[in-house]
Scaffold this motif. Structure first.
Motif, short mmCIF file in Angstrom:
data_model
loop_
_atom_site.label_atom_id
_atom_site.label_comp_id
_atom_site.label_asym_id
_atom_site.label_seq_id
_atom_site.Cartn_x
_atom_site.Cartn_y
_atom_site.Cartn_z
N CYS A 71 0.83 -1.22 0.00
CA CYS A 71 0.00 0.00 0.00
C CYS A 71 0.86 1.26 0.00
CB CYS A 71 -0.93 0.00 1.21
SG CYS A 71 -2.19 -1.28 1.18
N ALA A 72 1.94 1.27 0.80
CA ALA A 72 2.79 2.46 0.87
C ALA A 72 3.52 2.70 -0.45
CB ALA A 72 3.80 2.30 2.01
N VAL A 73 4.03 1.64 -1.06
CA VAL A 73 4.75 1.80 -2.32
C VAL A 73 3.82 2.27 -3.43
CG1 VAL A 73 5.98 0.54 -4.13
CG2 VAL A 73 6.59 0.18 -1.74
N LEU A 74 2.62 1.67 -3.50
CA LEU A 74 1.67 2.07 -4.54
C LEU A 74 1.21 3.51 -4.34
CD1 LEU A 74 -0.55 -1.12 -4.95
CD2 LEU A 74 1.25 -0.29 -6.46
N LEU A 75 0.86 3.86 -3.12
CA LEU A 75 0.41 5.23 -2.85
C LEU A 75 1.52 6.23 -3.13
CD1 LEU A 75 -1.74 7.15 -1.77
CD2 LEU A 75 -0.92 6.68 0.55
N GLY A 76 2.73 5.94 -2.67
CA GLY A 76 3.85 6.84 -2.94
C GLY A 76 4.15 6.98 -4.41
N ALA A 77 4.05 5.87 -5.15
CA ALA A 77 4.32 5.92 -6.60
C ALA A 77 3.28 6.73 -7.34
CB ALA A 77 4.40 4.50 -7.16
N LEU A 81 4.14 10.16 -9.30
CA LEU A 81 3.91 10.28 -10.74
C LEU A 81 3.11 11.53 -11.06
CD1 LEU A 81 3.11 6.62 -11.80
CD2 LEU A 81 4.95 8.03 -12.72
N LEU A 82 2.07 11.79 -10.29
CA LEU A 82 1.23 12.96 -10.53
C LEU A 82 1.98 14.26 -10.28
CD1 LEU A 82 -2.13 11.75 -8.94
CD2 LEU A 82 -1.47 11.76 -11.36
N ALA A 83 2.99 14.23 -9.40
CA ALA A 83 3.79 15.43 -9.15
C ALA A 83 4.93 15.55 -10.16
CB ALA A 83 4.36 15.39 -7.73
N ALA A 84 5.54 14.43 -10.52
CA ALA A 84 6.71 14.47 -11.40
C ALA A 84 6.33 14.81 -12.85
CB ALA A 84 7.44 13.13 -11.36
N TYR A 85 5.14 14.39 -13.29
CA TYR A 85 4.77 14.63 -14.68
C TYR A 85 4.70 16.12 -15.03
CZ TYR A 85 2.04 14.54 -18.98
OH TYR A 85 1.60 14.74 -20.27
N PRO A 86 3.99 16.95 -14.29
CA PRO A 86 4.01 18.39 -14.64
C PRO A 86 5.37 19.03 -14.40
CG PRO A 86 2.78 18.03 -12.61
CD PRO A 86 3.04 16.68 -13.19
N PHE A 98 8.88 24.43 -6.64
CA PHE A 98 8.28 23.13 -6.30
C PHE A 98 9.32 22.01 -6.38
CE2 PHE A 98 4.24 25.29 -7.35
CZ PHE A 98 3.50 24.92 -6.23
N ALA A 99 10.16 22.05 -7.42
CA ALA A 99 11.20 21.02 -7.55
C ALA A 99 12.16 21.07 -6.37
CB ALA A 99 11.95 21.21 -8.86
N PRO A 143 9.70 12.38 -1.95
CA PRO A 143 10.80 13.22 -2.46
C PRO A 143 11.74 12.49 -3.41
CG PRO A 143 10.45 13.62 -0.13
CD PRO A 143 9.60 12.46 -0.48
N PHE A 144 12.20 11.30 -3.02
CA PHE A 144 13.11 10.55 -3.88
C PHE A 144 12.43 10.13 -5.18
CE2 PHE A 144 14.68 6.40 -5.34
CZ PHE A 144 16.01 6.71 -5.59
N ASN A 145 11.19 9.66 -5.08
CA ASN A 145 10.46 9.24 -6.27
C ASN A 145 10.28 10.39 -7.26
OD1 ASN A 145 10.27 6.81 -4.96
ND2 ASN A 145 8.07 6.90 -4.61
N VAL A 146 9.89 11.55 -6.74
CA VAL A 146 9.68 12.70 -7.62
C VAL A 146 11.00 13.12 -8.28
CG1 VAL A 146 9.07 15.16 -7.64
CG2 VAL A 146 7.66 13.54 -6.38
N PHE A 147 12.07 13.10 -7.52
CA PHE A 147 13.39 13.47 -8.06
C PHE A 147 13.76 12.57 -9.24
CE2 PHE A 147 18.03 12.83 -7.99
CZ PHE A 147 18.44 14.12 -8.26
N VAL A 148 13.60 11.25 -9.09
CA VAL A 148 13.97 10.31 -10.14
C VAL A 148 13.02 10.40 -11.32
CG1 VAL A 148 14.26 7.86 -10.69
CG2 VAL A 148 15.09 8.75 -8.51
N LEU A 149 11.73 10.40 -11.06
CA LEU A 149 10.75 10.38 -12.15
C LEU A 149 10.76 11.69 -12.94
CD1 LEU A 149 7.79 8.66 -10.27
CD2 LEU A 149 9.23 7.66 -12.06
N THR A 150 10.99 12.81 -12.27
CA THR A 150 11.06 14.08 -12.98
C THR A 150 12.19 14.07 -14.01
OG1 THR A 150 10.16 15.30 -11.10
CG2 THR A 150 11.36 16.57 -12.73
#
Length: 267
Positions: A71-77, A81-86, A98-99, A143-150
Motif C-alpha cells: 500500500c505504501a509503495v503504490l500510494l507513494g508511486a 507520478l502525478l507530481a513528477a509529470y508536470p 516546487f522542484a 521526495p526521492f520518487n519525484v526526483f527520479v521520475l522528474t
C-alpha cells in the motif's frame, strides 16, 4: 583473456557471497540437533517453516508487512507520478520552487521529526494503526520518487506531446498512454528502492505500533528471536521467509532496474 579472468573472479566472489545464504536455506530444513552435529548436512523436511508460521505468529508479521509495504509503495508511486509529470513536462511559474521543495525532502533526516509526527498521528487517531504506518512510509518516499521520475520525464522528446495532441489525446490520455509506459524502467527502480527499506524498517513500527498483532516483520523478528533463540532451525526458517520477497522482487525487476539506472547514458 583479461575478460575471462574478470568473469572468473566475479563468479568466484558471487559464490563466496552466496555461501552463507545457502547454508541458511539448507539449515532451515533441518532440526537444531542435526545442525550442530553436521552443519552442512542434507535437508530433512519443512517442519521448521510450519512451526515458525504458526507457533511464532510469523504469518501475522508477514501479512502486516506485505499490506503496509504494498500500500505504501503504490500510494507513494501514484502521488509521485502525478507530481513528477508536470514538473518534468510542463513550463509554469514556480516550477523551480516546487522542484526544490521536493528535493529538500531528501536532505532532512526523517527520524528527527518523529516526535511531531507521533503527535500528528495521535491527533488523527492513527497511532497503532497500519493505515498510519502506510501514510508515513508513502509520504517519506515521495521526495526521492519525484526526483527520479522528474528526470526521466524531462528526457522524453517533446515531439511525443505534439504527436499525441495531433491524434486528439488530451493531457491525461497523453500521460496514461504515452508517457507512463516510457517511464516504466524508472517506475520499477523507485518501487524497488522504496520496497526494500520499508520492508526492513524497524524504527517506525517500533515507535508507532503497540498491538503485537499489528507488528511488521522487523519488530516481530525481535520477539521471534527471543522466543526461539535456542531453536536454530526455526530461526533460519524465519529468516528465509523474510528474505524471499526481496529476492523474488529483484529477480523479477532486475531488467527494469538496470534499464532505469542506465537510461540516458548513451544520449
Amino acid at each position: 583473456m583479461r575478460a575471462s579472468i574478470v568473469k572468473v573472479l566475479l563468479w568466484g566472489y558471487a559464490a563466496f557471497s552466496m555461501t552463507p545464504l545457502l547454508v541458511m536455506v539448507l539449515s532451515s530444513f533441518r532440526p537444531t540437533s542435526d545442525i550442530f552435529d553436521q552443519p552442512l548436512g542434507p535437508p530433512t523436511g519443512f517442519g521448521n517453516y510450519a512451526k515458525a508460521w504458526t507457533e511464532a505468529s510469523f504469518s501475522t508479521y508477514v501479512v502486516n508487512s506485505a499490506v503496509v509495504v504494498v500500500c505504501a509503495v503504490l500510494l507513494g508511486a501514484v502521488v509521485s507520478l502525478l507530481a513528477a509529470y508536470p514538473l518534468g513536462r510542463r513550463e509554469f511559474r514556480g516550477r523551480g520552487v516546487f522542484a526544490a521543495y521536493f528535493v529538500s525532502g531528501m536532505t532532512l533526516p526523517a527520524h528527527l521529526g518523529v516526535l511531531p509526527l507521533f503527535y500528528l498521528l495521535e491527533s488523527m487517531g492513527l497511532v497503532d494503526s497500519l493505515s498510519g504506518l502506510v501514510l508515513v512510509y508513502a509520504a517519506g518516499s515521495v521526495p526521492f520518487n519525484v526526483f527520479v521520475l522528474t528526470a526521466f520525464f524531462r528526457q522524453l522528446p517533446h515531439e511525443l506531446d505534439e504527436a499525441a495532441a495531433l491524434d486528439g489525446a488530451g493531457p491525461f490520455a497523453t500521460f496514461w498512454h504515452v508517457m507512463l509506459p516510457l517511464v516504466r524502467p524508472a517506475l520499477a527502480t523507485v518501487v524497488v528502492f522504496q520496497f526494500v527499506p520499508i520492508w526492513n524498517d524497524f524504527f517506525y513500527p517500533l515507535v508507532l505500533m503497540r498491538d503485537e498483532s499489528k507488528l511488521t516483520l522487523p519488530v516481530g523478528l525481535t520477539h521471534f528471536f527471543g522466543q526461539f533463540q535456542n531453536d536454530w532451525g526455526t530461526l533460519f526458517a524465519g529468516l528465509v521467509m523474510t528474505t524471499i520477497p526481496l529476492v523474488v522482487l529483484f529477480v523479477l525487476a532486475t531488467r527494469q532496474i538496470v534499464a532505469g539506472l542506465t537510461a540516458g547514458m548513451n544520449r
